[in-house]
Design a protein around this motif. Structure first.
Motif, short mmCIF file in Angstrom:
data_model
loop_
_atom_site.label_atom_id
_atom_site.label_comp_id
_atom_site.label_asym_id
_atom_site.label_seq_id
_atom_site.Cartn_x
_atom_site.Cartn_y
_atom_site.Cartn_z
N THR A 159 0.99 -1.21 0.04
CA THR A 159 -0.01 -0.12 -0.23
C THR A 159 0.91 1.18 0.10
N ASP A 160 0.46 2.09 -0.82
CA ASP A 160 1.02 3.34 -0.85
C ASP A 160 1.31 4.09 0.26
N GLU A 161 2.28 5.10 0.72
CA GLU A 161 2.53 5.86 1.77
C GLU A 161 2.88 7.18 1.39
N ALA A 162 2.31 8.06 2.18
CA ALA A 162 2.61 9.71 2.10
C ALA A 162 4.02 9.82 2.85
N SER A 195 3.13 12.70 -1.88
CA SER A 195 1.95 11.97 -2.11
C SER A 195 2.25 10.27 -2.03
N SER A 196 3.66 9.90 -2.49
CA SER A 196 4.05 8.67 -2.54
C SER A 196 5.52 8.84 -1.90
N LYS A 197 5.65 7.97 -0.88
CA LYS A 197 7.09 7.84 -0.27
C LYS A 197 8.12 7.40 -1.18
N GLY A 198 7.69 6.50 -2.24
CA GLY A 198 8.94 5.93 -3.07
C GLY A 198 8.82 6.86 -4.54
#
Length: 392
Positions: free
Chosen positions: A283-286, A361-364
């Protein structure tokens, strides 16, 4: 040597001469008209700057048209001789090194290409350093303007703060200029970084991860995460060296200790890698973090941090990062505290340290990994400083 051989040799030499002349004559002249670097030279001018490194602006981005020198006092400036390094064959007016009255306001310089067909107009400004005199600085993101990128005929939002006498201080940057290359038809609201009228109080920032289009997929940069950070963005390196596009930080005269604010976040449906392959179960992370760093090396040269070393550079003094940003549709407070780091009070007073705040908005996202549709909202961000490290 008979006459025929002699004639042929003379004819051949003549042809080679004419070929060489024609090649020289027809060789295209340089069409570039960029300022590469700018500096003030002379020990007598050092007293007007906090640091010697402030007397140089190196590696000026090819997309930049404003050059800023930071000084102690604008009103006290004498006429200053700014020197320039420009693209080969180009000319600049007013002349490099000519004395100009920057105390009266910005000075416009025009660089004309070697072929005379192209020109760029630059604004060179001397501004007073942003002196932090209060215990805290609040960023409410109320000030936003539509920026028109003439190269791609694109329009997107740019955030700024109000400086001395109400002047616009563009301390905030994003990757919108890079996205303009592939989505020039977007409205400002469609870009990864935009203003929202529904902030925690008044306006706020909306950051979303989007599809970078066909070109992005071809070069294995398939997504563009929404980001906002204190610093500048060099769009000229988007394709060749994207991690060098983000230039982090501005000089500060106080040591930050804590950052608070409000956020909302919803991750996108499918997490993908740089090949656009779905990563099952992820799951994506901020991401929200801050970095405080030394901005000058032992040789007195300016130190910049980029996307590839903002957290790992030996010049980093302290960091702060929000440990977790759970998905929420309601405005939720966040807080992060800087870890311990030794600071030289005299160097701090002379703006020898810089700070950046980063929201994504996306840690990666810096590795082009994340989920399209991930959306982070931020607002009312406050930085608290150590008041014992007094500004002079």
């Amino acid at each position: 040597m008979n006459k025929l051989v002699h004639f042929r040799m003379v004819a051949l030499l003549a042809m080679l001469f004419l070929f060489a002349v024609s090649c020289t004559k027809d060789e295209p002249k340089n069409m570039e008209c960029d300022i590469l670097s700018a500096w003030v030279e002379g020990a007598q001018y050092e007293q007007y700057f906090y640091q010697k490194a402030d007397m140089r602006c190196n590696d000026i981005a090819s997309t930049e048209t404003e050059i800023v020198f930071w000084v102690q006092s604008v009103s006290a400036l004498p006429q200053m001789p700014v020197q320039f390094s420009i693209t080969e064959g180009a000319t600049i007016s007013p002349a490099s090194g000519s004395l100009q009255d920057f105390a009266a306001g910005p000075v416009a310089y025009t660089v004309t290409s070697e072929d005379g067909e192209y020109s760029r107009r630059y604004k060179v400004t001397f501004m007073e350093q942003r002196v932090i005199s209060d215990q805290a600085t609040l960023y409410s993101f109320e000030h936003v303007v539509d920026s028109v990128n003439s190269m791609y005929n694109a329009t997107y939002n740019v955030f700024y703060e109000l400086g001395a006498a109400g002047a616009r201080d563009y301390i905030w940057a994003s990757g919108n200029a890079g996205v303009a290359m592939v989505h020039s038809d977007f409205t400002p609201e469609q870009y990864p970084t935009s203003s929202t009228a529904s902030g925690y109080q008044g306006k706020g920032v909306c950051l979303k991860t989007i599809d970078a289009g066909v070109l992005g997929r071809m070069i294995h940069k398939p997504i563009a995460a929404g980001n906002l950070f204190i610093g500048s963005f060099d769009a000229g390196q988007v394709l060749s060296n994207p991690l060098k596009c983000t230039v982090f930080g501005i000089p500060v005269n106080r040591q930050p200790v804590k950052v608070t604010g409000y956020y909302k976040y919803q991750p996108g449906a499918e997490y993908t890698d740089a090949n656009m392959d779905v990563v099952e179960g992820r799951t994506d992370e901020a991401n929200i973090y801050a970095v405080f760093f030394r901005n000058q090396n032992s040789a007195g040269e300016r130190v910049n941090l980029y996307g590839d070393n903002v957290l790992t550079s030996p010049y980093v003094v302290s960091r702060a990062q929000v440990a977790s940003l759970p998905a929420t549709s309601e405005w939720t407070p966040f807080e992060m505290t800087f870890d311990e780091g030794a600071v030289d009070p005299e160097v701090l007073a002379a703006f020898g340290y810089s700070m950046t705040l980063v929201f994504s908005s996306s840690k990666g996202g810096d590795n082009f990994e994340g989920a399209i549709g991930s959306t982070l909202y931020v607002d009312e961000v406050e930085v608290t400083y150590n008041i014992s490290k007094a500004a002079r």
